[in-house]
Design an enzyme around this catalytic site. Sequence first.
Site, mmCIF file in Angstrom:
data_model
loop_
_atom_site.group_PDB
_atom_site.id
_atom_site.type_symbol
_atom_site.label_atom_id
_atom_site.label_comp_id
_atom_site.label_asym_id
_atom_site.label_seq_id
_atom_site.Cartn_x
_atom_site.Cartn_y
_atom_site.Cartn_z
ATOM 1 N N ASP A 122 -9.011 -12.794 3.301
ATOM 2 C CA ASP A 122 -8.811 -12.569 1.866
ATOM 3 C C ASP A 122 -9.295 -13.746 1.016
ATOM 4 O O ASP A 122 -9.338 -13.647 -0.212
ATOM 5 C CB ASP A 122 -7.324 -12.306 1.583
ATOM 6 C CG ASP A 122 -6.869 -10.981 2.174
ATOM 7 O OD1 ASP A 122 -7.721 -10.098 2.399
ATOM 8 O OD2 ASP A 122 -5.657 -10.828 2.419
ATOM 9 N N SER B 299 1.845 -10.092 2.265
ATOM 10 C CA SER B 299 2.014 -9.431 3.568
ATOM 11 C C SER B 299 3.481 -9.449 4.003
ATOM 12 O O SER B 299 4.008 -8.445 4.502
ATOM 13 C CB SER B 299 1.180 -10.154 4.630
ATOM 14 O OG SER B 299 -0.185 -10.019 4.355
HETATM 15 C C1 S3P Z 1 -3.019 -7.513 5.469
HETATM 16 C C2 S3P Z 1 -4.056 -7.548 6.357
HETATM 17 C C3 S3P Z 1 -5.455 -7.776 5.972
HETATM 18 C C4 S3P Z 1 -5.584 -8.326 4.565
HETATM 19 C C5 S3P Z 1 -4.674 -7.630 3.598
HETATM 20 C C6 S3P Z 1 -3.224 -7.741 4.034
HETATM 21 C C7 S3P Z 1 -1.659 -7.263 5.975
HETATM 22 O O1 S3P Z 1 -6.133 -6.542 6.045
HETATM 23 O O2 S3P Z 1 -6.911 -8.249 4.122
HETATM 24 O O3 S3P Z 1 -4.798 -8.208 2.312
HETATM 25 O O4 S3P Z 1 -0.692 -7.515 5.235
HETATM 26 O O5 S3P Z 1 -1.535 -6.812 7.112
HETATM 27 P P1 S3P Z 1 -6.764 -6.045 7.423
HETATM 28 O O6 S3P Z 1 -5.737 -6.228 8.447
HETATM 29 O O7 S3P Z 1 -7.091 -4.608 7.271
HETATM 30 O O8 S3P Z 1 -7.967 -6.911 7.624
#
Ligand code: S3P
Length: 449
Positions: free
Chosen positions: A336, A40
Amino acid sequence: MSAPVLTLQSSPDSDETTWHINPGQASGLRGTIQVPGDKSISHRALMLGAIAQGETQIRGLLLGEDPRSTAACFRAMGAEISELNTTLVTVRGLGLGKLQEPNQVLDAGNSGTTLRLMMGILASHPDRLFTVTGDASLRSRPMGRVVTPLRQMGAQIWGRKGDTLAPLAIRGQQLQPTHYHSPIASAQVKSAVLLAGLLAEGQTTVTEPALSRDHSERMLRAFGAKVTVDPETCSATVTGPASLFGQSVVVPGDISSAAFWLVAAAIVPNSDLLIENVGVNPTRTGILDILLEMGADITLENAREAAGEPVADLRVRSSKLKACTIEGSIIPRLIDEIPVLAVAAIAAQGTTLIRDAQELRVKESDRLAAIASQLNRMGARVTETADGLEITGGGALQGAEVDSFTDHRIAMSLAIAALYASGTTTIHRAEAAAISYPVFADTLRSLFS
Ligand code: S3P
């Protein structure tokens, strides 16, 4: 010498890789490891670097397929991004609103974060047309969740299935600020709206039903934007028009990657593992809270801060686990990690209930269906519900032939289940791990050599 725990087999006529994992007589996981950079934070560092003025320096970037997709998209719009490596990546940004109209389709590959955050940025670029797409998995994932709030701000977006699926076309506009009440706790939705709000005049606010990861808020602030948060109401606000200036970003290790080793060392007897330099942002540490509640022996050492994000070393030793219930506002804090927590639940005494996790059905695969079906092939007792899983733990697992569904987190969760099983587990399409953890198999082998 004992037989290797993991062997790889690459298919000669496709890009597919098969892992064969047999823990044999191997003793526990012992030693000190590091995990790759946070996915992220890596995406956000590349994106904010590209839209800021001046140079951004990124240390510890994740070299997975997903950040490579982000870098390729922003290079296609004029940002100068040096060759990706973990030591130092430099990004020469164009300044807010200055991305160029690309003469090609922007391909986000497998990455929902790339596509959704980028849509927020592109929607605020007047007089330019952008077309965006992704791989087969991403083209089936819901994009209406970002189209709706961006339209509320004045964005023009078209796509398949009533403008909800990629490929999508975005004609940039001067956007208006908004207060968006998101029906889902999603950092991708929140970030897309805040990024769109950077060039809208006034306050753009997102309120979520539960707090999702806050890396965008932290990094936007570090790059010079005015961002306020209200944890009480799960709201974040950006004031536009903003100016962003290149920064030095140090990416901590990804707790979502550390999660595999946390569970492995907790459930494989005789383990004592130190995982260094892991990001422990409180919006991401649900996995630690739940493993501790299950009775895991985990300690945080050397807690510190790096470039605005909390970091620590995590020590984990094997222990007896007990079942627990995972539901409600903790879900976005471990979204996750649910597939690998299902593996922990198999080793725990009692029945673990996971609820409120329907978002897993629209990740890189339907993760509830994928993990339940594949763990059951190994002899687990996992029942799928509409919004979660029921896992009866305490039984043994046997090696079996299983599939990743081309989902990185399913591939690696099954590898951890294989370490707990007797006999050989064969994991098909394991190359998916490279999305977030290209050296996963190397680390697994090094722990048993
Ligand atoms: C992420 C947010 C999450 C996560 C993804 C990465 C991000 O998704 O599952 O692997 O970097 O903002 P969501 O915000 O759609 O739940």
